[in-house]
Design an enzyme around this catalytic site. Structure first.
Site, PDB file in Angstrom:
ATOM      1  N   HIS A  88      44.379  39.353  49.384  1.00 58.89           N
ATOM      2  CA  HIS A  88      45.540  38.558  48.981  1.00 58.89           C
ATOM      3  C   HIS A  88      45.486  38.155  47.509  1.00 58.89           C
ATOM      4  O   HIS A  88      46.492  37.744  46.950  1.00 58.89           O
ATOM      5  CB  HIS A  88      45.774  37.367  49.931  1.00 58.89           C
ATOM      6  CG  HIS A  88      44.916  36.162  49.713  1.00 58.89           C
ATOM      7  ND1 HIS A  88      43.781  35.903  50.454  1.00 58.89           N
ATOM      8  CD2 HIS A  88      45.033  35.121  48.868  1.00 58.89           C
ATOM      9  CE1 HIS A  88      43.246  34.761  50.059  1.00 58.89           C
ATOM     10  NE2 HIS A  88      43.987  34.253  49.107  1.00 58.89           N
ATOM     11  N   ASP A 224      39.932  40.589  54.513  1.00 65.48           N
ATOM     12  CA  ASP A 224      40.682  40.176  53.316  1.00 65.48           C
ATOM     13  C   ASP A 224      39.907  40.480  52.026  1.00 65.48           C
ATOM     14  O   ASP A 224      39.419  39.576  51.354  1.00 65.48           O
ATOM     15  CB  ASP A 224      40.992  38.675  53.424  1.00 65.48           C
ATOM     16  CG  ASP A 224      42.079  38.244  52.456  1.00 65.48           C
ATOM     17  OD1 ASP A 224      42.389  39.006  51.524  1.00 65.48           O
ATOM     18  OD2 ASP A 224      42.616  37.131  52.632  1.00 65.48           O
ATOM     19  N   SER A 649      39.483  31.386  46.891  1.00 63.69           N
ATOM     20  CA  SER A 649      39.683  32.683  47.519  1.00 63.69           C
ATOM     21  C   SER A 649      39.030  33.753  46.663  1.00 63.69           C
ATOM     22  O   SER A 649      39.200  33.763  45.443  1.00 63.69           O
ATOM     23  CB  SER A 649      41.170  32.980  47.672  1.00 63.69           C
ATOM     24  OG  SER A 649      41.619  32.435  48.867  1.00 63.69           O
TER      25      SER A 649
HETATM   26  N1  ARG Z   1      45.606  30.516  53.426  1.00 65.25           N
HETATM   27  C1  ARG Z   1      44.957  31.282  52.431  1.00 65.25           C
HETATM   28  C2  ARG Z   1      45.126  30.636  51.048  1.00 65.25           C
HETATM   29  O1  ARG Z   1      45.546  29.537  50.945  1.00 65.25           O
HETATM   30  C3  ARG Z   1      45.384  32.712  52.448  1.00 65.25           C
HETATM   31  C4  ARG Z   1      46.779  32.980  51.997  1.00 65.25           C
HETATM   32  C5  ARG Z   1      47.185  34.435  52.020  1.00 65.25           C
HETATM   33  N2  ARG Z   1      47.565  34.871  53.352  1.00 65.25           N
HETATM   34  C6  ARG Z   1      48.814  34.705  53.898  1.00 65.25           C
HETATM   35  N3  ARG Z   1      49.036  35.127  55.129  1.00 65.25           N
HETATM   36  N4  ARG Z   1      49.812  34.145  53.260  1.00 65.25           N
HETATM   37  O2  ARG Z   1      45.453  31.139  50.043  1.00 65.25           O
HETATM   38  N1  ASP Z   2      43.275  30.756  50.698  1.00 62.82           N
HETATM   39  C1  ASP Z   2      42.907  29.901  49.587  1.00 62.82           C
HETATM   40  C2  ASP Z   2      42.989  30.625  48.255  1.00 62.82           C
HETATM   41  O1  ASP Z   2      43.753  31.551  48.100  1.00 62.82           O
HETATM   42  C3  ASP Z   2      41.582  29.264  49.811  1.00 62.82           C
HETATM   43  C4  ASP Z   2      41.725  27.960  50.535  1.00 62.82           C
HETATM   44  O2  ASP Z   2      42.695  27.252  50.287  1.00 62.82           O
HETATM   45  O3  ASP Z   2      40.822  27.647  51.310  1.00 62.82           O
HETATM   46  O4  ASP Z   2      42.375  30.246  47.279  1.00 62.82           O
END
Ligand code: ARG
Ligand code: ASP
Length: 727
Positions: A88, A224, A649
């Protein structure tokens, strides 16, 4: 008297217990570990020293960590500049190289050799060379009598002097940032590489497996990751893209452990933590989870529901809205988790208790700081909530967002002079052209109808203001009717109409914007917002900043037994914890790791979130996991109690020796409140097991030459695995 004395004696003891903040809380500055953390880290199982993590005299772990494009973290995993980050995080780059014929998002991408690695304009990777405390220089001459403006201007001058005196190479940069609400300042000498090439990415059905349904959720089964390579000039220094550049020879790269994780293993996550607010007073925490989060969530609930309905029916809309939907849903889901987590752990009660203890030890002046700060937050609450309503309305209703850009452009023209109109209009239309390519008038109309209803019912009319309210009354205080007028009559319904509208002379356009239903509503709402919400809200901010800084200092002065870590501010931090499960709710217990079997349990043929590639299914059927499986299973993800946040991330998960064991990419839903109220019982970060990454590269993608570039180790067995020759 006696009781009084006993109580007095008892107090510090109680304190000590309370203040022994959980060992896994905190995002620590790597150059301060020796004094603050090393002992504890070793006690928890770390087998290396703080000087192996951060060292300015020799290669250390920090030399393998980069800020990836300023929004994620990456790490170096070979002597030839190979860089690992999340799928991502690489998504935008993968998307840019994709087309219908070569859809790398759907099918994955693997460079078979260096020549096939793909450059990415604008992408960069920044190393931290060294960190220095410049608090004294920054705050020289600063007094408590100064107002925020005077203070900022003096600090700006001081830091200018620091910058021009710093010893650094010409290809290095200097970044200085405030910490602890501006009580301390640290300087970072950095090196930024600008030739970053895409090397490999799994298909989205692996890299984004589970998509939004599984986002923020444990148990998780997402691979990921994506792979890049840093290129440098022939002298190994940063250089603009050139076909003549060579792979970076790094000061340090992370060995990769094949030994996996077990319950209670020590782990560290090293990366660029984005933003946290752990030291807010209780009224601010209340405002966040009882005022702002619910407002934002309600607006996005409505928007997402509409968009999802369209995406499920229409393939074209699905493609147009996929990325916007993911972005909107990501924060939405996090805020829901945050509200629930604070409630479930009694976060506000805990904060109040903390303040009570602070009060007992504080001086009258210090108590006063806390009280005044709480009062200010309370005063700002209605404005903060209305402000979020406005931001969410003009963000999620794209026509209002576009109209806002248009009005801003016209204002700028007025300021700069009419002769600038052509140039400013062109910039505006270029931006609009790209935004309209992913815009659908029907979707936006329904979003507007729903969100206007919420906006006008939730925000008090005195905060909306007369002009906006006038439009609302003309259309019978009905979102559908307001939207029906806007989305049939406005120039903003299609790019061609908009371009024709703005092709008119400046004066004609300036007149006409007052009549177009989109700009008319936007101008009304915007003026009302600025006068009744924006300005009073902004007026409180300097005092809040001043008191927040004083309260931070007071907490550090008063609560002597407690170790303080600065809130995250996109600087390099290390967090550490243990591989541990948790209890998300009554009678439910979560294990520490998932396997490919779980991927197959979730498998839904043809589903856009849960499809599984044929090749992966057959590897699973044959249990063909190579050296990467464990006891006949293929590990996929695991969790630990590292205190991470957005920006982490792509950060490496490291074992006790500093070997790579996983790739951080998310947190568990129950614990997303870790940004404002960390609680060790439910806050967990989610990582891809590095063995799954290697398995996908080698067995799934057939890109074993990349694995051969890495240094594989067996720390639990204490051996290095000899590199296997590529087939
Ligand atoms: N929750 C994670 C973060 O805050 C991954 C986000 C990317 N994935 C998604 N399905 N949107 O960035
Ligand atoms: N998914 C988050 C990021 O893209 C990481 C988190 O918020 O734990 O940095």
């Amino acid at each position: 008297m006696r009781r009084h004395l006993a109580g007095y004696l008892l107090l510090p003891v109680l304190f000590f217990v309370h203040l022994a903040a959980n060992a896994t809380e905190g995002m620590w500055l790597p150059h301060l570990l020796t004094n603050l953390n090393e002992k504890e880290m070793k006690g928890m199982g770390m087998k290396i020293g703080a000087s192996d993590i951060y060292n300015v005299n020799k290669g250390s772990l920090k030399d393998a960590i980069v800020s990836f494009g300023g929004f994620c973290t990456g790490e170096i995993i070979s002597s030839q500049g190979l860089l690992l980050t999340n799928h991502h995080c690489g998504y935008g780059s993968i998307q840019k190289h994709s087309s219908v014929q070569r859809n790398y998002l759907d099918n994955g991408f693997w460079a078979r050799n260096r020549a096939e690695e793909l450059p990415n304009e604008g992408l960069f990777a920044t190393f931290i060379v060294r960190i220095e405390d410049v608090t004294k220089q920054a705050l020289q001459g600063v007094t408590t009598q100064m107002n925020e403006e005077q203070r900022a201007s003096l600090i700006g001058k001081n830091l200018g002097a620091v910058r021009s005196n710093i010893k650094k190479e010409t290809y290095q940069d200097v970044v200085i940032k405030p910490f602890f609400e501006g009580n301390q300042y640290f300087l970072f000498v950095t090196e930024t590489y600008k030739d970053i090439r895409l090397v490999g990415a799994p298909p989205s059905s692996i890299g984004k497996f589970g998509a939004d349904t599984d986002n923020w959720v444990w148990p998780r089964h997402t691979g990921d990751f994506s792979i890049f390579r840093i290129y440098a000039g022939k002298d190994n220094k940063p250089a603009e893209y050139s076909p003549d550049n060579v792979p970076l020879s790094p000061k340090h790269f992370l060995p990769v452990s094949l030994d996996g994780v077990a319950e209670n293993d020590f782990t560290m996550v090293f990366g660029f933590s984005g933003r946290t607010s752990e030291y807010l007073p209780s009224e601010a925490l209340k405002l966040t989870v009882e005022g702002q989060d619910p407002a934002k969530v309600a607006m996005r609930d409505a928007a997402l529901k509409v968009i999802d309905g369209f995406m499920r029916k229409d393939e074209q809309i699905k493609i147009q809205y996929a990325s916007k939907f993911a972005g909107t849903a990501n924060a939405w889901k996090k805020w829901i988790g945050e509200m629930q987590g604070v409630r479930a752990t009694g976060g506000i009660q805990r904060k109040l208790k903390y303040e009570e203890r602070f009060r007992q030890l504080a001086s009258p002046a210090q108590r006063n700081v806390l009280d005044s700060l709480n009062i200010l937050y309370k005063q700002s609450a209605p404005f903060a909530v209305a402000r979020d309503h406005y931001i969410e309305l003009t963000r999620n209703v794209e026509m209002l967002n576009f109209a806002n850009d248009a009005v801003t452009m016209l204002q700028e023209t007025r300021v700069k002079g009419e002769s600038h109109y052509d140039e400013l209009r062109e910039q505006f239309l270029a931006k609009m052209k790209s935004l309209y390519s992913n815009y659908n008038n029907d979707v936006d109309r329904e979003v507007a109808a729903a969100l206007l209803d919420i906006y006008f019912s939730e925000v008090p009319s005195r905060m909306i203001g007369g002009e906006g309210y006038q439009v609302w009354m003309e259309t019978n205080k009905d979102g559908k009717a307001t939207a029906a007028r806007m989305y049939s009559q406005s120039a903003f319904t299609a790019y061609e109409k908009l371009a024709a509208f703005f092709a008119q002379p400046f004066n004609t356009v300036s007149e006409a914007v007052w009549k177009d239903p989109a700009t008319r509503l936007l101008i009304g709402l915007r003026n009302g917002f600025i006068d009744n919400v924006g300005e009073p809200y902004d007026a409180l901010q300097p005092d809040i900043a001043r008191l927040q800084r004083a309260y931070m200092q007071a907490q550090m002065d008063v609560l002597k037994g407690r170790r303080f870590y600065p809130d995250a501010n996109s600087t390099l931090r290390i967090t550490y914890g243990k591989v541990n499960g948790y209890v998300p709710r009554d009678a439910v217990e979560y294990g520490i790791s998932t396997t490919l079997d779980g991927v197959m349990e979730k498998y839904k043929p043809g589903d856009y979130e849960f499809d599984v590639p044929e090749k992966l299914r057959s590897l699973w059927e044959q249990k063909d996991y190579g050296p990467y499986g464990e006891k006949g299973k293929m590990p996929v993800c695991f969790i630990a109690s590292n205190h991470t946040t957005g920006g982490n991330s792509g950060s490496p998960a490291l074992d006790a020796y500093g070997n790579l064991i996983g790739l951080n990419f998310d947190r568990t839903w129950e614990g997303t409140m870790s940004d404002i109220n960390y609680d060790a019982s439910i806050c967990r970060n989610i990582m891809v097991d590095i063995r799954y990454v290697l398995f996908i590269i080698d067995k799934f993608a057939g890109a074993k030459h990349l694995v051969d570039e890495m240094k594989l180790v067996h720390p639990k067995k204490k051996t290095v695995v000899p590199a296997r020759k590529a087939a």
